[in-house]
Scaffold this motif. Structure first.
Motif, PDB file in Angstrom:
ATOM      1  N   TYR A  93      -2.339  17.906   4.647  1.00 39.62           N
ATOM      2  CA  TYR A  93      -1.366  16.872   5.000  1.00 39.62           C
ATOM      3  C   TYR A  93      -0.217  16.945   4.007  1.00 39.62           C
ATOM      4  O   TYR A  93      -0.449  17.047   2.801  1.00 39.62           O
ATOM      5  CB  TYR A  93      -1.998  15.479   4.930  1.00 39.62           C
ATOM      6  N   ALA A  94       1.011  16.900   4.533  1.00 40.13           N
ATOM      7  CA  ALA A  94       2.175  16.770   3.657  1.00 40.13           C
ATOM      8  C   ALA A  94       2.191  15.324   3.177  1.00 40.13           C
ATOM      9  O   ALA A  94       2.012  14.393   3.961  1.00 40.13           O
ATOM     10  CB  ALA A  94       3.449  17.110   4.411  1.00 40.13           C
ATOM     11  N   ARG A  95       2.412  15.149   1.859  1.00 34.72           N
ATOM     12  CA  ARG A  95       2.338  13.813   1.285  1.00 34.72           C
ATOM     13  C   ARG A  95       3.583  13.509   0.462  1.00 34.72           C
ATOM     14  O   ARG A  95       4.062  14.338  -0.308  1.00 34.72           O
ATOM     15  CB  ARG A  95       1.113  13.697   0.382  1.00 34.72           C
ATOM     16  N   TYR A  96       4.054  12.295   0.646  1.00 35.31           N
ATOM     17  CA  TYR A  96       5.083  11.742  -0.222  1.00 35.31           C
ATOM     18  C   TYR A  96       4.517  10.452  -0.795  1.00 35.31           C
ATOM     19  O   TYR A  96       3.961   9.627  -0.055  1.00 35.31           O
ATOM     20  CB  TYR A  96       6.383  11.454   0.531  1.00 35.31           C
ATOM     21  N   ILE A  97       4.634  10.268  -2.097  1.00 37.71           N
ATOM     22  CA  ILE A  97       4.126   9.066  -2.759  1.00 37.71           C
ATOM     23  C   ILE A  97       5.278   8.074  -2.921  1.00 37.71           C
ATOM     24  O   ILE A  97       6.299   8.394  -3.531  1.00 37.71           O
ATOM     25  CB  ILE A  97       3.516   9.405  -4.132  1.00 37.71           C
ATOM     26  N   HIS A  98       5.086   6.885  -2.355  1.00 40.10           N
ATOM     27  CA  HIS A  98       6.071   5.806  -2.478  1.00 40.10           C
ATOM     28  C   HIS A  98       5.527   4.766  -3.449  1.00 40.10           C
ATOM     29  O   HIS A  98       4.394   4.294  -3.300  1.00 40.10           O
ATOM     30  CB  HIS A  98       6.312   5.156  -1.113  1.00 40.10           C
ATOM     31  N   ILE A  99       6.323   4.428  -4.433  1.00 42.29           N
ATOM     32  CA  ILE A  99       6.013   3.328  -5.349  1.00 42.29           C
ATOM     33  C   ILE A  99       7.043   2.243  -5.083  1.00 42.29           C
ATOM     34  O   ILE A  99       8.244   2.456  -5.280  1.00 42.29           O
ATOM     35  CB  ILE A  99       6.061   3.763  -6.834  1.00 42.29           C
ATOM     36  N   GLY A 100       6.574   1.097  -4.603  1.00 42.88           N
ATOM     37  CA  GLY A 100       7.477   0.002  -4.305  1.00 42.88           C
ATOM     38  C   GLY A 100       6.964  -0.841  -3.161  1.00 42.88           C
ATOM     39  O   GLY A 100       5.846  -0.643  -2.665  1.00 42.88           O
ATOM     40  N   PRO A 101       7.777  -1.786  -2.705  1.00 43.04           N
ATOM     41  CA  PRO A 101       7.327  -2.747  -1.694  1.00 43.04           C
ATOM     42  C   PRO A 101       7.118  -2.118  -0.317  1.00 43.04           C
ATOM     43  O   PRO A 101       7.764  -1.129   0.041  1.00 43.04           O
ATOM     44  CB  PRO A 101       8.452  -3.787  -1.659  1.00 43.04           C
ATOM     45  N   ARG A 138      -2.512  -7.868  -3.166  1.00 44.73           N
ATOM     46  CA  ARG A 138      -2.765  -9.258  -3.592  1.00 44.73           C
ATOM     47  C   ARG A 138      -2.715  -9.407  -5.110  1.00 44.73           C
ATOM     48  O   ARG A 138      -2.533 -10.512  -5.611  1.00 44.73           O
ATOM     49  CB  ARG A 138      -4.125  -9.734  -3.076  1.00 44.73           C
ATOM     50  N   THR A 139      -2.875  -8.297  -5.847  1.00 50.20           N
ATOM     51  CA  THR A 139      -2.932  -8.378  -7.310  1.00 50.20           C
ATOM     52  C   THR A 139      -1.858  -7.552  -8.015  1.00 50.20           C
ATOM     53  O   THR A 139      -1.714  -7.662  -9.224  1.00 50.20           O
ATOM     54  CB  THR A 139      -4.317  -7.916  -7.822  1.00 50.20           C
ATOM     55  N   ILE A 140      -1.117  -6.744  -7.279  1.00 52.66           N
ATOM     56  CA  ILE A 140      -0.115  -5.848  -7.857  1.00 52.66           C
ATOM     57  C   ILE A 140       1.278  -6.323  -7.436  1.00 52.66           C
ATOM     58  O   ILE A 140       1.500  -6.617  -6.259  1.00 52.66           O
ATOM     59  CB  ILE A 140      -0.332  -4.390  -7.362  1.00 52.66           C
ATOM     60  N   PRO A 141       2.229  -6.381  -8.350  1.00 52.20           N
ATOM     61  CA  PRO A 141       3.603  -6.750  -7.960  1.00 52.20           C
ATOM     62  C   PRO A 141       4.160  -5.746  -6.945  1.00 52.20           C
ATOM     63  O   PRO A 141       3.844  -4.549  -7.007  1.00 52.20           O
ATOM     64  CB  PRO A 141       4.386  -6.672  -9.271  1.00 52.20           C
ATOM     65  N   PRO A 142       4.978  -6.208  -5.997  1.00 51.13           N
ATOM     66  CA  PRO A 142       5.505  -5.317  -4.957  1.00 51.13           C
ATOM     67  C   PRO A 142       6.151  -4.043  -5.479  1.00 51.13           C
ATOM     68  O   PRO A 142       5.993  -2.977  -4.891  1.00 51.13           O
ATOM     69  CB  PRO A 142       6.527  -6.190  -4.215  1.00 51.13           C
ATOM     70  N   GLU A 143       6.860  -4.117  -6.596  1.00 54.59           N
ATOM     71  CA  GLU A 143       7.539  -2.917  -7.110  1.00 54.59           C
ATOM     72  C   GLU A 143       6.574  -1.884  -7.678  1.00 54.59           C
ATOM     73  O   GLU A 143       6.968  -0.756  -7.973  1.00 54.59           O
ATOM     74  CB  GLU A 143       8.599  -3.299  -8.150  1.00 54.59           C
ATOM     75  N   GLN A 144       5.276  -2.237  -7.816  1.00 55.13           N
ATOM     76  CA  GLN A 144       4.274  -1.308  -8.340  1.00 55.13           C
ATOM     77  C   GLN A 144       3.274  -0.836  -7.273  1.00 55.13           C
ATOM     78  O   GLN A 144       2.343  -0.097  -7.586  1.00 55.13           O
ATOM     79  CB  GLN A 144       3.509  -1.953  -9.496  1.00 55.13           C
ATOM     80  N   LEU A 145       3.465  -1.249  -6.022  1.00 49.78           N
ATOM     81  CA  LEU A 145       2.545  -0.822  -4.963  1.00 49.78           C
ATOM     82  C   LEU A 145       2.657   0.688  -4.757  1.00 49.78           C
ATOM     83  O   LEU A 145       3.747   1.244  -4.733  1.00 49.78           O
ATOM     84  CB  LEU A 145       2.846  -1.572  -3.668  1.00 49.78           C
ATOM     85  N   HIS A 146       1.514   1.340  -4.595  1.00 47.22           N
ATOM     86  CA  HIS A 146       1.427   2.797  -4.447  1.00 47.22           C
ATOM     87  C   HIS A 146       0.944   3.083  -3.029  1.00 47.22           C
ATOM     88  O   HIS A 146      -0.176   2.729  -2.670  1.00 47.22           O
ATOM     89  CB  HIS A 146       0.441   3.343  -5.482  1.00 47.22           C
ATOM     90  N   THR A 147       1.797   3.719  -2.241  1.00 41.03           N
ATOM     91  CA  THR A 147       1.464   4.069  -0.856  1.00 41.03           C
ATOM     92  C   THR A 147       1.705   5.556  -0.661  1.00 41.03           C
ATOM     93  O   THR A 147       2.789   6.063  -0.945  1.00 41.03           O
ATOM     94  CB  THR A 147       2.331   3.284   0.131  1.00 41.03           C
ATOM     95  N   ASP A 148       0.675   6.269  -0.167  1.00 42.99           N
ATOM     96  CA  ASP A 148       0.832   7.673   0.196  1.00 42.99           C
ATOM     97  C   ASP A 148       1.218   7.760   1.661  1.00 42.99           C
ATOM     98  O   ASP A 148       0.534   7.189   2.518  1.00 42.99           O
ATOM     99  CB  ASP A 148      -0.472   8.448  -0.018  1.00 42.99           C
ATOM    100  N   LEU A 149       2.303   8.458   1.968  1.00 39.79           N
ATOM    101  CA  LEU A 149       2.704   8.741   3.345  1.00 39.79           C
ATOM    102  C   LEU A 149       2.256  10.165   3.642  1.00 39.79           C
ATOM    103  O   LEU A 149       2.581  11.083   2.872  1.00 39.79           O
ATOM    104  CB  LEU A 149       4.214   8.624   3.506  1.00 39.79           C
ATOM    105  N   LEU A 150       1.496  10.349   4.715  1.00 42.47           N
ATOM    106  CA  LEU A 150       0.942  11.661   5.021  1.00 42.47           C
ATOM    107  C   LEU A 150       1.130  12.029   6.489  1.00 42.47           C
ATOM    108  O   LEU A 150       0.992  11.170   7.358  1.00 42.47           O
ATOM    109  CB  LEU A 150      -0.560  11.684   4.714  1.00 42.47           C
ATOM    110  N   VAL A 151       1.422  13.303   6.729  1.00 38.81           N
ATOM    111  CA  VAL A 151       1.471  13.836   8.082  1.00 38.81           C
ATOM    112  C   VAL A 151       0.698  15.162   8.087  1.00 38.81           C
ATOM    113  O   VAL A 151       0.807  15.952   7.146  1.00 38.81           O
ATOM    114  CB  VAL A 151       2.911  14.040   8.605  1.00 38.81           C
ATOM    115  N   PRO A 152      -0.093  15.406   9.157  1.00 37.55           N
ATOM    116  CA  PRO A 152      -0.809  16.682   9.228  1.00 37.55           C
ATOM    117  C   PRO A 152       0.190  17.823   9.335  1.00 37.55           C
ATOM    118  O   PRO A 152       1.216  17.709  10.010  1.00 37.55           O
ATOM    119  CB  PRO A 152      -1.680  16.540  10.475  1.00 37.55           C
ATOM    120  N   CYS A 153      -0.098  18.901   8.645  1.00 34.83           N
ATOM    121  CA  CYS A 153       0.856  20.013   8.619  1.00 34.83           C
ATOM    122  C   CYS A 153       0.157  21.353   8.419  1.00 34.83           C
ATOM    123  O   CYS A 153      -1.032  21.435   8.192  1.00 34.83           O
ATOM    124  CB  CYS A 153       1.885  19.783   7.518  1.00 34.83           C
ATOM    125  N   ARG A 154       0.989  22.373   8.463  1.00 31.75           N
ATOM    126  CA  ARG A 154       0.551  23.721   8.070  1.00 31.75           C
ATOM    127  C   ARG A 154       1.681  24.399   7.346  1.00 31.75           C
ATOM    128  O   ARG A 154       2.816  23.999   7.364  1.00 31.75           O
ATOM    129  CB  ARG A 154       0.100  24.547   9.268  1.00 31.75           C
TER     130      ARG A 154
END
Length: 154
Positions: A93-101, A138-154
């Motif tokens: 999976y291609a991944r981009y890491i987003h830190i923020g709300p 619920r416990t992390i400030p919005p600017e510190q939220l860690h979300t991985d965006l993934l799409v299947p790839c080759r």
């Protein structure tokens, strides 16, 4: 925009389906939490919350968009009543890491799919796009939220 490859294992999921605008999936996560919490799933180690998006929002009418609020379910754990079982196929999976709300994820997805992914050299293949939520809103400030965006790839 730094895009990298993550090799995902097969994931067993309990899901609550959602139909309509992707930015309205919160209601499905509320239903998911109302089932998964009392079932003790959040107390299990390594359990993840994931959003799975099945359609291209630029090519699909809003009312036909399909997505799912998901929680990983370890093998050997019973699927709680009210959740549907799905599996995410193992693979790259291609991944981009987003830190923020979370509120800016729509714009982040647009940049990822429109700029970051095309310039990475990876080719998108069939399968759902995913958001993996790596910490607790619920416990992390919005600017510190860690979300991985993934799409299947080759």
């Amino acid at each position: 925009m730094h895009v990298e490859i993550e090799q995902l294992p097969t994931l067993r999921l309990g899901v609550v389906p959602h139909f309509g605008a992707y930015n309205q999936i919160a209601s499905a996560f509320e239903r998911l939490g109302a089932i998964a919490g009392p079932a003790g799933l959040f107390a299990l180690p390594s359990v993840l919350l994931i959003a799975a998006y099945h359609d291209d929002p630029d090519a699909t009418p809003i009312e036909e968009l399909r997505s799912e609020a998901c929680v990983t379910i370890p093998d050997g754990v019973a699927m709680p009543a009210g959740l549907e079982e799905r599996h995410i196929t193992a693979g790259p999976y291609a991944r981009y890491i987003h830190i923020g709300p979370y509120e800016v994820l729509g714009d982040v997805w647009s940049r990822f799919m429109g700029e970051g992914l095309p310039s990475s050299g990876f080719e998108v293949i069939e399968g759902p796009s995913l958001e993996i939520y790596r910490n607790d809103f619920r416990t992390i400030p919005p600017e510190q939220l860690h979300t991985d965006l993934l799409v299947p790839c080759r």
